[in-house]
Enzyme design. Structure first.
Site, PDB file in Angstrom:
ATOM      1  CB  CYS A 132      -0.914  -0.005   1.229  1.00 40.13           C
ATOM      2  SG  CYS A 132      -1.983   1.446   1.349  1.00 40.13           S
ATOM      3  CB  CYS A 145      -2.029   4.815   6.733  1.00 42.27           C
ATOM      4  SG  CYS A 145      -3.617   4.172   7.305  1.00 42.27           S
ATOM      5  CB  CYS A 173      -1.517  -1.740   7.847  1.00 42.55           C
ATOM      6  SG  CYS A 173      -3.039  -2.090   6.919  1.00 42.55           S
ATOM      7  CB  CYS A 191      -7.468   1.479   1.560  1.00 41.88           C
ATOM      8  SG  CYS A 191      -7.365   0.412   3.001  1.00 41.88           S
ATOM      9  CD  GLN A 226     -15.886 -12.890  14.353  1.00 43.15           C
ATOM     10  OE1 GLN A 226     -14.731 -12.503  14.223  1.00 43.15           O
ATOM     11  NE2 GLN A 226     -16.385 -13.279  15.518  1.00 43.15           N
ATOM     12  CG  PHE A 272     -19.619 -13.495  25.941  1.00 43.75           C
ATOM     13  CD1 PHE A 272     -19.731 -12.251  26.543  1.00 43.75           C
ATOM     14  CD2 PHE A 272     -19.117 -14.543  26.706  1.00 43.75           C
ATOM     15  CE1 PHE A 272     -19.347 -12.054  27.868  1.00 43.75           C
ATOM     16  CE2 PHE A 272     -18.731 -14.356  28.022  1.00 43.75           C
ATOM     17  CZ  PHE A 272     -18.848 -13.112  28.604  1.00 43.75           C
ATOM     18  CG  ASP A 327     -16.516 -14.913  20.082  1.00 42.76           C
ATOM     19  OD1 ASP A 327     -15.379 -14.533  20.421  1.00 42.76           O
ATOM     20  OD2 ASP A 327     -17.074 -14.535  19.032  1.00 42.76           O
ATOM     21  CB  CYS A 362     -10.251 -10.910  19.676  1.00 45.07           C
ATOM     22  SG  CYS A 362     -11.089 -10.035  21.024  1.00 45.07           S
TER      23      CYS A 362
END
Length: 407
Positions: free
Chosen positions: A60, A66, A69, A144, A244, A271, A339, A365
């Site tokens: 990119c 930016c 990322c 992007c 997600q 959850f 989750d 996560c």
């Protein structure tokens, strides 16, 4: 000062050994020899003397500025290996050897279906994009490589919303989500609206075919209810609902959970959100789905009623942090799917540890809180059978995983 990078930290910063301890160096990779000016525990103005074989040209053009990322300068193989190592290390710190499945399921470029961008009016127009690395400056992101083309197509609409309802003194946030009906846009921090302003925003939404526009919790316009597909169900989701990040990442997590609870006839989904797991699993098992946000359980319940061929789905709105399911409530379930958000589910895992549930499928996560919760279950007699690492936040430091525990 010249240093050699030892490793990456959990936030993606390179770490080297300096004269007085760890030194952090942005944008570098393990094994690279770098030089720069030591400023406290940071090496500033760093220049690469010897590059890593894993260093690649960022795909990119905005990668250097930016902040969306963090790892575009590293090869896919390196990032996958690093994310597996983060999970393994988190488990080892809790005294757990990680039975990691080989490989990492990484979402392709241009597949992110939801994102939050920042916007601000300027004297000459608008700024819209992501924040610069470690700064308040907003970086525009034409071309992007992360966002799905459907989200990229909404940028002119978002610019129009910022131009009309933004401010030159404060930022507004624009969350955009891809749906089968078109983009769902939720704006926070915009100006207070009177009747004519609401009419103008509705006209902007109509002009750019925005499925639904929500402005500081008030729905301004809805051409069609935003819908996603979960299993065979079509789910109308409320504004700002969690999804997600990519369809591919969701599919990998659902597949892992299905495999983990295969054969179970009665499953508790804790959850549960909109039913990411509950609805696909209901093709084979009766589901009791529990979630703290009533708008999400209502959406799941409606989708279940309108989808033929599913086993029975019951829902319960309940704060599982304050009122986890107790051991007597867990009786009779063949499996539990859990989750939790990044904070994990320590209280609920303590109840699960005292239960007789044969199988637990856990999605996380956050490897750190996952490892903490896994330790609770293992100490009570559960075995950690396997862990699969899923990378749906490509080029970022975020990590997701799906694991199976059994008695």
């Amino acid at each position: 000062m010249r240093l050699v990078i030892d490793r990456l930290g959990h936030l993606g910063d390179a770490i080297a050994s300096g004269p007085e301890g760890a030194v952090f160096v942005a944008g570098m990779l393990p094994g690279e020899e770098v030089e720069g000016v030591l400023d406290g525990d940071r090496l500033t103005g760093a220049r690469i003397v010897t590059p890593s074989p894993y260093r690649v040209k960022p795909p990119c053009p905005h990668a250097k500025s930016c902040g969306g990322c963090q790892l575009q300068h590293a090869s896919d193989d390196f990032v996958a290996g690093w994310k597996r190592d983060v999970v393994a290390q988190s488990l080892r710190l809790q005294g757990i050897e990680a039975p990691l499945l080989p490989g990492v399921v990484t979402s392709p470029p241009a597949t992110r279906r939801r994102a939050t961008l920042s916007g601000r009016r300027t004297k000459g127009g608008v700024q819209l994009g992501f924040h610069a690395k470690g700064q308040e400056l907003i970086i525009a992101v034409p071309g992007c490589k992360l966002l799905h083309p459907d989200l990229m197509a909404t940028l002119p609409a978002l610019e129009a919303l910022v131009q009309f309802g933004g401010s030159r003194t404060t930022e507004i946030q624009l969350q955009v989500t891809q749906s089968l009906a078109g983009p769902d846009v939720v704006v926070t921090g915009g100006k207070v609206l009177d009747g004519p302003a609401q009419m103008e925003l509705a006209r902007i939404a109509e002009r750019f075919s925005i499925a639904r526009l929500t402005w500081d919790k008030e729905i301004i316009s809805q051409r069609e209810a935003p819908v996603i597909r979960l299993g065979t169900a079509r789910v109308e989701f409320p504004p700002g609902a969690f999804l997600q990040a990519t369809v591919q990442g969701e599919a990998a997590l659902v597949s892992a959970v299905k495999t983990a609870v295969s054969g179970a006839k009665r499953i508790a989904d804790l959850f549960c959100g909109l039913g990411t797991f509950a609805l696909p699993l209901a093709a084979e098992a009766a589901i009791h789905a529990v979630e703290g946000h009533p708008a999400l359980t209502a959406a799941l319940e409606k989708a279940a009623r309108n989808t033929p061929g599913l086993k029975k789905i019951t829902t319960e709105t309940r704060d599982l942090f304050r009122r986890p399911l107790e051991t007597d409530e867990l009786k009779g379930f063949d499996a539990v799917v859990i989750d939790p958000p990044r904070a994990g589910a320590e209280a609920q895992c303590q109840r699960l540890a005292a239960s007789e549930v044969p199988v637990i499928a856990m999605v996380s996560c956050n490897p750190v809180t996952f490892a903490r919760d896994a330790k609770i279950l293992i100490a009570a007699g559960y075995r950690l059978d396997q862990v699969e690492v899923v990378d749906q936040f490509r080029w970022s430091v975020h990590i997701e995983l799906a694991a199976r525990f059994s008695r």
